[in-house]
Scaffold this active site. Sequence first.
Site, PDB file in Angstrom:
ATOM      1  N   THR A  50       0.874  -1.179   0.000  1.00  0.00           N
ATOM      2  CA  THR A  50       0.000   0.000   0.000  1.00  0.00           C
ATOM      3  C   THR A  50       0.910   1.229   0.000  1.00  0.00           C
ATOM      4  O   THR A  50       2.124   1.101   0.171  1.00  0.00           O
ATOM      5  CB  THR A  50      -0.890   0.055   1.258  1.00  0.00           C
ATOM      6  OG1 THR A  50      -0.053   0.300   2.403  1.00  0.00           O
ATOM      7  CG2 THR A  50      -1.655  -1.242   1.471  1.00  0.00           C
TER       8      THR A  50
ATOM      9  N   VAL B 266       3.020  -1.279   4.707  1.00  0.00           N
ATOM     10  CA  VAL B 266       2.249  -0.091   5.091  1.00  0.00           C
ATOM     11  C   VAL B 266       3.244   1.016   5.429  1.00  0.00           C
ATOM     12  O   VAL B 266       4.211   0.797   6.163  1.00  0.00           O
ATOM     13  CB  VAL B 266       1.338  -0.378   6.307  1.00  0.00           C
ATOM     14  CG1 VAL B 266       0.456   0.823   6.613  1.00  0.00           C
ATOM     15  CG2 VAL B 266       0.474  -1.615   6.062  1.00  0.00           C
TER      16      VAL B 266
ATOM     17  N   VAL C 226       7.044  -2.530   7.342  1.00  0.00           N
ATOM     18  CA  VAL C 226       6.984  -1.070   7.501  1.00  0.00           C
ATOM     19  C   VAL C 226       7.700  -0.391   6.336  1.00  0.00           C
ATOM     20  O   VAL C 226       8.892  -0.611   6.108  1.00  0.00           O
ATOM     21  CB  VAL C 226       7.616  -0.654   8.847  1.00  0.00           C
ATOM     22  CG1 VAL C 226       7.647   0.865   8.981  1.00  0.00           C
ATOM     23  CG2 VAL C 226       6.854  -1.295  10.005  1.00  0.00           C
ATOM     24  N   LYS C 227       6.937   0.438   5.615  1.00  0.00           N
ATOM     25  CA  LYS C 227       7.510   1.144   4.461  1.00  0.00           C
ATOM     26  C   LYS C 227       8.107   2.473   4.939  1.00  0.00           C
ATOM     27  O   LYS C 227       7.465   3.225   5.684  1.00  0.00           O
ATOM     28  CB  LYS C 227       6.400   1.447   3.456  1.00  0.00           C
ATOM     29  CG  LYS C 227       6.603   0.790   2.109  1.00  0.00           C
ATOM     30  CD  LYS C 227       5.400   1.018   1.231  1.00  0.00           C
ATOM     31  CE  LYS C 227       5.782   1.003  -0.224  1.00  0.00           C
ATOM     32  NZ  LYS C 227       4.625   1.212  -1.091  1.00  0.00           N
ATOM     33  N   LEU C 228       9.328   2.738   4.490  1.00  0.00           N
ATOM     34  CA  LEU C 228      10.036   3.959   4.903  1.00  0.00           C
ATOM     35  C   LEU C 228      10.528   4.678   3.652  1.00  0.00           C
ATOM     36  O   LEU C 228      10.944   4.020   2.691  1.00  0.00           O
ATOM     37  CB  LEU C 228      11.251   3.580   5.760  1.00  0.00           C
ATOM     38  CG  LEU C 228      10.938   2.826   7.053  1.00  0.00           C
ATOM     39  CD1 LEU C 228      12.156   2.055   7.536  1.00  0.00           C
ATOM     40  CD2 LEU C 228      10.462   3.806   8.128  1.00  0.00           C
TER      41      LEU C 228
END
Length: 217
Positions: free
Chosen positions: A27, A56, A82-84
């Site tokens: 996402t 996300v 976890v998207k960074l």
Amino acid sequence: MDFFLDSTDLEEIKRLNSLGIIDGLTTNPSLIYKAKTPFEKLIRNICSEINGPVSVETVAEKSSQMVEQGIKLSKMAKNIVVKLPMTWEGVKACVELSKINVHTNVTLCFSAAQAILAAKAGATYVSPFIGRLDDANLDGVELIREIKKVYSNFNYDTKILAASIRTKNHVSQSAIAGADVVTIPTKVFDTLVNHNLTDQGLEIFNSDWKKSGQKIL
Ligand code: G3P
């Protein structure tokens, strides 16, 4: 190669997931905006539908906030990644989250140098945006090839997740270039099965079968 869906449309996700060949999902804040559903409910629903990693994104400027958000997100479901963002703050947050075994996806990657940073920070995935590079008259698939070469030179474990996919050609070309994962918008996914010669061939087989008068069982 793994197939992820790049979507927040739960109905579409369920429809394509029923094929049994979806390995995960990504996402981003724009897709969350499009879904117009309360964030937590949406993510929990997606995470229980998809039996695989679900990326996300954090939305903070400072690494300390990204880490806080990342920890919070990772507690929402066990398959959260976890998207960074590919910034120095994102790199710092990636190092911290990797230390505590939170899976990460460094996004908005547009160069091999950035991909090296993601690998050095311990990212689980790096997301080169190949469609946006093509939009800028650059070669998105070439970037996948470069990252693959660098990662194999140094045995980096970070997985290459080809993102910003616009066509079925992007899917096959990313696979040929060595991407570990391709994240595919549902509209593009639907086109993967299409080929004129398949349609023509099937028509001939069906008509010959009818003419044969044979039966299976
Ligand atoms: O998930 C990130 C990425 O796939 C974005 O795609 O089409 O907005 O460039 P696009």
